[in-house]
Design an enzyme around this catalytic site. Structure first.
Site, short mmCIF file in Angstrom:
data_model
loop_
_atom_site.label_atom_id
_atom_site.label_comp_id
_atom_site.label_asym_id
_atom_site.label_seq_id
_atom_site.Cartn_x
_atom_site.Cartn_y
_atom_site.Cartn_z
N GLU A 111 -3.95 -0.61 -9.44
CA GLU A 111 -2.89 0.32 -9.84
C GLU A 111 -1.65 -0.61 -10.32
OE1 GLU A 111 -3.06 4.42 -7.41
OE2 GLU A 111 -3.20 2.70 -5.87
N HIS A 162 -1.46 -2.77 -7.09
CA HIS A 162 -2.07 -2.48 -5.90
C HIS A 162 -3.56 -2.73 -6.07
CE1 HIS A 162 -3.40 0.96 -2.64
NE2 HIS A 162 -3.08 -0.34 -2.26
N ASN A 201 -4.39 5.89 -2.61
CA ASN A 201 -4.22 6.14 -1.15
C ASN A 201 -4.25 7.74 -0.74
OD1 ASN A 201 -4.85 4.18 0.61
ND2 ASN A 201 -2.67 3.05 -0.11
N SER A 259 0.78 -1.28 0.05
CA SER A 259 -0.04 -0.14 0.08
C SER A 259 0.83 1.32 0.10
CB SER A 259 -0.99 -0.05 1.18
OG SER A 259 -1.44 -1.04 1.61
N1 LIG Z 1 -6.08 -4.47 3.78
C1 LIG Z 1 -6.18 -3.53 2.63
O1 LIG Z 1 -7.26 -2.93 2.69
C2 LIG Z 1 -5.09 -3.52 1.88
C3 LIG Z 1 -5.46 -2.78 0.46
C4 LIG Z 1 -4.33 -2.87 -0.53
C5 LIG Z 1 -3.07 -3.17 -0.24
N2 LIG Z 1 -2.96 -3.74 1.11
C6 LIG Z 1 -1.58 -4.47 1.35
O2 LIG Z 1 -1.63 -5.94 1.10
C7 LIG Z 1 -0.74 -6.42 1.91
C8 LIG Z 1 -1.51 -7.49 2.77
O3 LIG Z 1 -2.26 -6.96 3.56
P1 LIG Z 1 -3.48 -7.79 4.36
O4 LIG Z 1 -4.51 -6.58 4.77
O5 LIG Z 1 -3.67 -8.88 3.38
O6 LIG Z 1 -2.72 -8.34 5.57
P2 LIG Z 1 -2.98 -9.36 6.69
O7 LIG Z 1 -2.43 -9.44 7.64
O8 LIG Z 1 -4.49 -9.67 6.34
O9 LIG Z 1 -2.29 -10.96 5.54
C9 LIG Z 1 -0.91 -10.97 5.58
C10 LIG Z 1 -0.68 -12.45 5.52
O10 LIG Z 1 0.60 -12.43 5.20
C11 LIG Z 1 1.12 -13.74 5.64
N3 LIG Z 1 2.63 -13.71 5.84
C12 LIG Z 1 3.74 -13.07 6.49
N4 LIG Z 1 4.77 -13.11 6.38
C13 LIG Z 1 4.84 -14.26 5.43
C14 LIG Z 1 5.73 -14.83 4.71
N5 LIG Z 1 7.11 -14.57 4.90
N6 LIG Z 1 5.32 -15.48 3.61
C15 LIG Z 1 4.13 -15.75 3.06
N7 LIG Z 1 3.30 -15.45 4.12
C16 LIG Z 1 3.62 -14.50 4.94
C17 LIG Z 1 0.55 -13.75 7.17
O11 LIG Z 1 0.60 -14.93 7.87
C18 LIG Z 1 -0.83 -13.19 6.83
O12 LIG Z 1 -1.57 -14.32 6.58
C19 LIG Z 1 0.17 -5.43 2.78
O13 LIG Z 1 1.13 -5.03 2.01
C20 LIG Z 1 -0.96 -4.29 2.59
O14 LIG Z 1 -0.31 -2.94 2.83
C21 LIG Z 1 -3.85 -3.92 1.97
#
Ligand SMILES: NC(=O)c1ccc[n+]([C@@H]2O[C@H](COP(=O)([O-])OP(=O)(O)OC[C@H]3O[C@@H](n4cnc5c(N)ncnc54)[C@H](O)[C@@H]3O)[C@@H](O)[C@H]2O)c1
Length: 286
Positions: free
Chosen positions: A154, A142, A192, A119
């Site tokens: 994106e 993204h 964002n 993000s």
């Molecule tokens: N939540 C949102 O609305 C949103 C929107 C756009 C982008 N993002 C981005 O997407 C990414 C994930 O966000 P999320 O909300 O899904 O987080 P989340 O915490 O729900 O999920 C992250 C997952 O990654 C796993 N993980 C951690 N280390 C790991 C590794 N080394 N190998 C494999 N898996 C691993 C964790 O166990 C977890 O299941 C982040 O970079 C976040 O900034 C989030």
């Protein structure tokens, strides 16, 4: 370049939904996480999403199993070796992401594109974790949450991403019926910057006593045509994600992104939104 096999690393909120976008188009996808249990949880989330869509009449029940059959789960990144693209959606930390890229770089075939769903972290900085042979194949994708519903993706090339990678990734997003938008690798990308400036003003309306949280949400829905109010949306994305991105945008652009004390208070109180049962709204009774 046609991409047939997709890998997704991180089976959390975003990764599970991103993998589902491909499975719904009958594309084989491998969903990985640090343990097999977490990867399987991701698949369970996909099933829940499909069940909700079926209940609303938006997805045919008879197609559910075929979609789920497209998704394999693993805790071993080696299973992603022959993927055409691997989309990373692990925690928002440069160190954690960089380690994943280094492993993928060593494991995957030389043609594999590595894409990040970050993000807020610079795609060019993330690309520095891979070898010079791979750097042209590193890109930002993204997705918007919930990724299986929202159309926007994106496409963010890093400084050294090659044009072929940009084109192939854009085509792939169109193949899963997304609307790709190419943006420069700047802090907050496009989405964002718009989202945060908008919700910080919503927080100010509440702090100044101009209107309530519920009424701001009504303005969004009935005045701006948004599908849900901004505070409901913030509770959905999670304040543990909203708060650090506020800070990153403030550090980059100054006052117009000054973080909201309301979000900070919610984080300090452990009220991270829907996932903890409480954020701006109380979800514990539903
Ligand atoms: N939540 C949102 O609305 C949103 C929107 C756009 C982008 N993002 C981005 O997407 C990414 C994930 O966000 P999320 O909300 O899904 O987080 P989340 O915490 O729900 O999920 C992250 C997952 O990654 C796993 N993980 C951690 N280390 C790991 C590794 N080394 N190998 C494999 N898996 C691993 C964790 O166990 C977890 O299941 C982040 O970079 C976040 O900034 C989030």
């Amino acid at each position: 370049m046609t991409m047939k096999k997709i890998g997704v690393v991180g089976a959390g909120m975003m990764g599970a939904e991103i993998a589902l976008c491909f499975a719904k188009k009958n594309m084989p996808v491998i969903l990985s996480d640090v343990t097999q249990e977490l990867a399987a949880n991701g698949k369970k989330k996909q099933e829940d999403v499909l069940d909700r869509s079926i209940a609303k009449g938006r997805f045919p029940a008879e197609d559910k199993q075929a979609v789920l059959n497209c998704v394999a789960t693993t805790a071993d990144l080696k299973d992603l070796a022959d993927c055409d693209i691997v989309i990373e959606a692990v925690l928002e930390s440069f160190e954690i992401k960089a380690k994943v890229y280094q492993q993928l770089d060593a494991i995957c075939k030389k043609e594999t594109i590595i894409a990040s769903n970050t993000s807020s972290i610079s795609i060019t900085k993330l690309a520095s974790a891979v070898s010079k042979e791979r750097v042209g194949k590193f890109i930002g994708t993204h997705f918007n949450s919930p990724a299986s519903v929202m159309k926007l993706v994106e496409i963010i090339p890093a400084l050294l991403t090659d044009e072929e990678t940009i084109q192939a990734t854009t085509q792939l997003m169109m193949a899963i019926e997304k609307e790709p938008v190419r943006v420069k690798d700047v802090v907050g990308f496009g989405l964002n910057r718009l989202f945060h400036v908008f919700y910080l003003e919503a927080c100010r309306l509440v702090e100044e006593g101009v209107c309530t949280i519920e009424d701001v949400d009504k303005i969004c829905v009935y005045g701006l045509g948004h599908p849900l109010g901004i505070f409901k949306l913030l509770d959905h994305t999670g304040h543990d994600l909203n708060q650090p991105i506020d800070q990153i945008l403030f550090d980059a652009y100054g006052d117009r992104f000054r973080p909201s004390p309301q979000i900070q208070r919610l984080v300090d109180a452990g009220r991270l939104g829907r996932k903890t049962g409480h954020g701006f709204y109380d979800y514990s009774k539903k």
